[in-house]
Design an enzyme around this catalytic site. Structure first.
Site, PDB file in Angstrom:
ATOM      1  N   GLU A 167      40.387 -93.935 139.770  1.00  0.00           N
ATOM      2  CA  GLU A 167      39.694 -94.345 140.999  1.00  0.00           C
ATOM      3  C   GLU A 167      38.428 -95.165 140.748  1.00  0.00           C
ATOM      4  O   GLU A 167      37.296 -94.691 140.931  1.00  0.00           O
ATOM      5  CB  GLU A 167      39.346 -93.113 141.838  1.00  0.00           C
ATOM      6  N   GLU A 363      47.521 -87.919 142.575  1.00  0.00           N
ATOM      7  CA  GLU A 363      46.752 -86.909 143.301  1.00  0.00           C
ATOM      8  C   GLU A 363      47.161 -86.939 144.762  1.00  0.00           C
ATOM      9  O   GLU A 363      47.301 -88.013 145.356  1.00  0.00           O
ATOM     10  CB  GLU A 363      45.226 -87.184 143.254  1.00  0.00           C
TER      11      GLU A 363
HETATM   12  C1  FCB Z   1      39.587 -87.802 144.277  1.00  0.00           C
HETATM   13  C2  FCB Z   1      39.118 -87.541 142.866  1.00  0.00           C
HETATM   14  C3  FCB Z   1      39.250 -86.104 142.430  1.00  0.00           C
HETATM   15  C4  FCB Z   1      38.952 -85.127 143.539  1.00  0.00           C
HETATM   16  C5  FCB Z   1      39.670 -85.506 144.818  1.00  0.00           C
HETATM   17  C6  FCB Z   1      39.425 -84.553 145.966  1.00  0.00           C
HETATM   18  O1  FCB Z   1      38.906 -88.891 144.792  1.00  0.00           O
HETATM   19  O2  FCB Z   1      39.839 -88.327 141.954  1.00  0.00           O
HETATM   20  O3  FCB Z   1      38.456 -85.928 141.297  1.00  0.00           O
HETATM   21  O4  FCB Z   1      37.611 -84.963 143.715  1.00  0.00           O
HETATM   22  O5  FCB Z   1      39.321 -86.791 145.201  1.00  0.00           O
END
Ligand code: FCB
Length: 457
Positions: A167, A363
């Site tokens: 990210e 994620e």
């Molecule tokens: C993302 C991050 C991760 C976590 C989630 C909720 O942006 O990559 O580390 O904090 O959000």
């Protein structure tokens, strides 16, 4: 065929990140990261929380991995902490730091779990902040590539799935801000938007140089990916005109056009450049070639999306605000838009023209207001609702032929949620911080059953 089922070889996993779970910030030669400094600065993190202890995973990893095995995952995405490996950012390699990841990976493999390592998930060495202002300097990209070589040449015998950076927008566009205090480390206030864009340009360059470093250092064939969190534009109505509007809006929304575009297409999005004008970053000769490296996969972190509709305004689309009552999970930004998974994958294929690039959801998950009940359980039916809808949206992408290969749930256990400290819980395991007990929530059992049946249950 059972409904909402996944292909037999589908990758089911969970994801974590070093600073959020490890603790042990001063052990075995690790030196401070920018997040240690940022969280120790009053007012930056809610309740003054820091990652000093976090989930103590550095010492409890064996029990944690046993819980992963019980869950039934065969894949685990974690990150490697740069300040453990090269504590001063540039300079000597700390073998004791590497040993931790050797122990971790060996333990994963004993349990039949494949490691997927992110080489950078925001915890850059403080020494580089002191030396040249971290991502404000081009030198950061070269320092990163050297760190990557150090890791991959030593751990490449055990790890073959690499992710360069997590990210980029979160530690550049949220780590630097014009005339205000940014919400993420390093937390630097700058004077112009151009300076902010320069930091993300250095980070995409780091990604490109990192790809080259991985391939040069890996002792055998390996998979290389970037993990991005572009903002997904979702057509409000799935008709051709609104779909076209969502595709048009994609490139100039947030930082999409300056991160995923150059990485996957070799050029910044022209609409974005026009919008930025004099605030566009300086791009040196050869940068775009270095940034646009061949990838084996793309990792997408998807939590929400933005609805778009066609419009007869000048740009041809409108990005819609959420109405006040729109449902969301336990974060101000966590509006529930399950179609964002499906559309994120489709944007890779159609909007970015990369239909053959394998996609992993690296994620997806949510914070909920979990409560430990008197009987010792956590009934997070709201999290199950959120995850179930997002998995159905993932399955839809596969059923329409898009190359989604895996899903890593964020996250294995409640942990240090950056500027929100320990106040927000994203885990499918409840972390009882005073005792460090791990208490699987209802969502853990639900996810386990999805994996066992290989479908959304
Ligand atoms: C993302 C991050 C991760 C976590 C989630 C909720 O942006 O990559 O580390 O904090 O959000």
């Amino acid at each position: 065929m059972a409904s909402y089922s996944f292909p037999d070889d589908f990758t089911w996993g969970v994801a974590t990140a070093s600073y959020q779970i490890e603790g042990a910030v001063a052990e075995d030669g690790r030196k401070p990261s920018v997040w240690d400094t940022f969280s120790a600065t009053p007012g930056r993190v809610l309740n003054g929380d820091t990652g000093e202890s976090a989930c103590e995973h550095y010492h409890r990893y064996k029990a944690d991995i046993a819980l992963m095995a019980q869950l039934g995952i065969k894949h685990y995405r974690f990150s490697i902490a740069w300040p453990r490996i090269v504590p001063t950012g540039i300079g000597p390699v700390n073998e004791a730091g590497l040993d931790f990841y050797k122990r971790l990976v060996d333990c994963l493999q004993e349990h039949g779990i494949t490691p997927h390592a992110t080489l950078f998930h925001w915890d850059s060495p403080q020494a580089l902040e002191d030396r040249f202002g971290s991502w404000q300097s081009r030198e950061m990209a070269h320092a990163y590539a050297d760190y990557v070589s150090a890791v991959v040449s030593r751990l490449g015998d055990r790890i073959t799935h690499w992710m360069t950076i997590n990210e980029i927008s979160c530690f550049t566009h949220m780590g630097y801000a014009v005339d205000q205090i940014p919400v993420h480390a390093p937390g630097t206030t700058v004077k112009t938007l151009k300076e902010v864009w320069q930091t993300s340009h250095h980070a995409i360059l780091a990604h490109g140089l990192g790809c080259q470093a991985i391939r040069a250092a890996s002792p055998g064939p390996c998979s290389v990916a970037l993990v991005d969190n572009f903002t997904t534009t979702v057509p409000l109505i799935e008709s051709s005109e609104h779909i076209a509007a969502a595709q048009k809006a994609f490139g100039s929304l947030m930082s999409n056009g300056g991160i995923i575009f150059p990485v996957l297409t070799g050029a910044y999005n022209p609409d974005l450049l026009e919008k930025l004008g004099a605030n566009a970053p300086d791009i040196q000769d050869g940068d775009l070639e270095n940034i646009h490296q061949p990838l084996d996969a793309i990792g997408l972190n998807i939590y929400f999306g933005s609805y778009v509709q066609a419009s007869d305004n000048q740009q041809g689309y409108e990005v819609l605000d959420f109405p006040a009552g729109y449902p969301r999970m336990h974060m101000p930004w966590l509006h529930i838009v399950p179609e964002s998974i499906y559309w994120s994958i489709r944007h890779i294929s159609e909007t970015l023209g990369r239909p053959d690039l394998p996609v992993f959801i690296t994620e997806n998950g949510c914070a909920a207001q979990d409560e430990l009940r008197p009987d010792g359980t956590v009934m997070d039916s709201d999290r199950i609702m959120y995850l179930r809808q997002h998995l159905k949206s993932s399955q839809r992408a596969i059923s329409e032929g898009y190359p989604l290969k895996g899903y890593f749930l964020w996250t294995f256990m409640d942990n240090f949620e950056w500027a929100w400290g320990y106040d927000r819980r994203f885990g499918i395991i409840y972390t009882d911080y005073p005792t460090q007990a791990r208490i699987p929530k209802a969502s853990y059992h639900w996810y386990s059953e999805c994996i066992r049946q290989n479908r959304v249950v």
